[in-house]
Design an enzyme around this catalytic site. Structure first.
Site, short mmCIF file in Angstrom:
data_model
loop_
_atom_site.label_atom_id
_atom_site.label_comp_id
_atom_site.label_asym_id
_atom_site.label_seq_id
_atom_site.Cartn_x
_atom_site.Cartn_y
_atom_site.Cartn_z
N GLY A 17 0.92 -1.23 0.05
CA GLY A 17 -0.09 -0.23 0.23
C GLY A 17 0.87 1.38 -0.35
O GLY A 17 2.06 1.33 0.16
N GLN A 60 3.03 10.05 1.45
CA GLN A 60 4.50 9.04 0.89
C GLN A 60 5.14 9.28 0.55
O GLN A 60 6.27 9.25 -0.23
CB GLN A 60 3.99 7.56 1.53
N CYS A 113 6.06 0.26 7.09
CA CYS A 113 5.60 1.35 6.76
C CYS A 113 6.84 1.41 5.47
O CYS A 113 7.89 1.51 6.03
CB CYS A 113 5.61 1.66 7.56
N LEU A 114 7.07 1.49 4.23
CA LEU A 114 7.85 2.12 3.65
C LEU A 114 8.16 3.81 4.25
O LEU A 114 9.54 3.89 3.42
CB LEU A 114 6.97 2.69 2.12
N HIS A 169 -3.97 1.13 7.54
CA HIS A 169 -2.56 1.76 7.22
C HIS A 169 -3.05 2.75 6.50
O HIS A 169 -2.46 4.13 7.28
CB HIS A 169 -2.15 0.59 7.28
N GLU A 170 -3.30 2.32 5.20
CA GLU A 170 -3.37 3.57 4.16
C GLU A 170 -4.52 5.41 4.58
O GLU A 170 -3.90 5.76 4.78
CB GLU A 170 -3.66 3.46 2.55
N HIS A 224 -2.97 7.14 7.08
CA HIS A 224 -1.38 7.77 6.11
C HIS A 224 -2.11 9.37 5.56
O HIS A 224 -1.88 10.37 6.31
CB HIS A 224 -0.89 7.78 5.34
#
Length: 161
Positions: A46, A51, A90-91, A132-133, A136
């Site tokens: 995701g 991000q 997480c990226l 999660h997204e 963000h």
């Protein structure tokens, strides 16, 4: 399409509430395509617009299932139930993993790349990734929900979101 630079914590944009998307044009399609390329390049499941440095309510999720890539513009969780606890990464936090508890089932109202409204129901890992997204987009980081940090070797094939 292009791979964009992933914003790494600490960066202010990761903790900001994102702006609603109002223009559904070629620029949005390019952003979505770039987000997909970036997510794949960095082996994520995701990616949210902040991000890649954009303060917009855009997220994509692809957990490699029959649903394929889910594009979420202006998403809102309208229903949630149950509970699941599992590993997340997480990226924007390379190499950091933790156990997070989230609802197991969600119903999300969103728009697609053309602005058409839709509702998506998700459970299990897909529900986890979508939540999660969406977090963000609301300036909420998974680290604020971690109950226990984990070593990479504890993951056993978990994915970065």
């Amino acid at each position: 399409m292009a791979v964009r630079k992933v914003v790494i914590y600490p960066a202010d944009i990761l903790e900001k509430n994102c702006d609603k998307v109002t223009k559904f044009d070629r620029r949005l399609i390019k952003i979505l395509n770039d987000m997909y390329d970036t997510m794949i390049e960095f082996d994520g499941v995701g990616l949210a617009a902040p991000q890649i440095g954009l303060k917009q309510r855009i997220a994509i999720v692809d957990i490699d299932d029959e649903l394929g890539t889910v594009e979420l513009i202006n998403p809102e969780v309208v229903e949630a139930s149950g509970e699941q606890t599992g590993p997340e990464g997480c990226l924007s936090f390379p190499g950091l993993y933790g156990e997070v508890t989230r609802p197991n089932f969600i119903k999300v109202a969103a728009q697609n790349r053309k602005g058409k409204a839709f509702v998506l129901e998700a459970e299990g890992f897909l529900a986890r990734a979508i939540q999660h997204e969406i977090d963000h987009l609301n300036g909420i980081l998974f680290t604020s929900k971690v109950t226990r940090y984990m070593d990479e070797k504890e993951l056993g094939g978990g994915e970065k979101e």
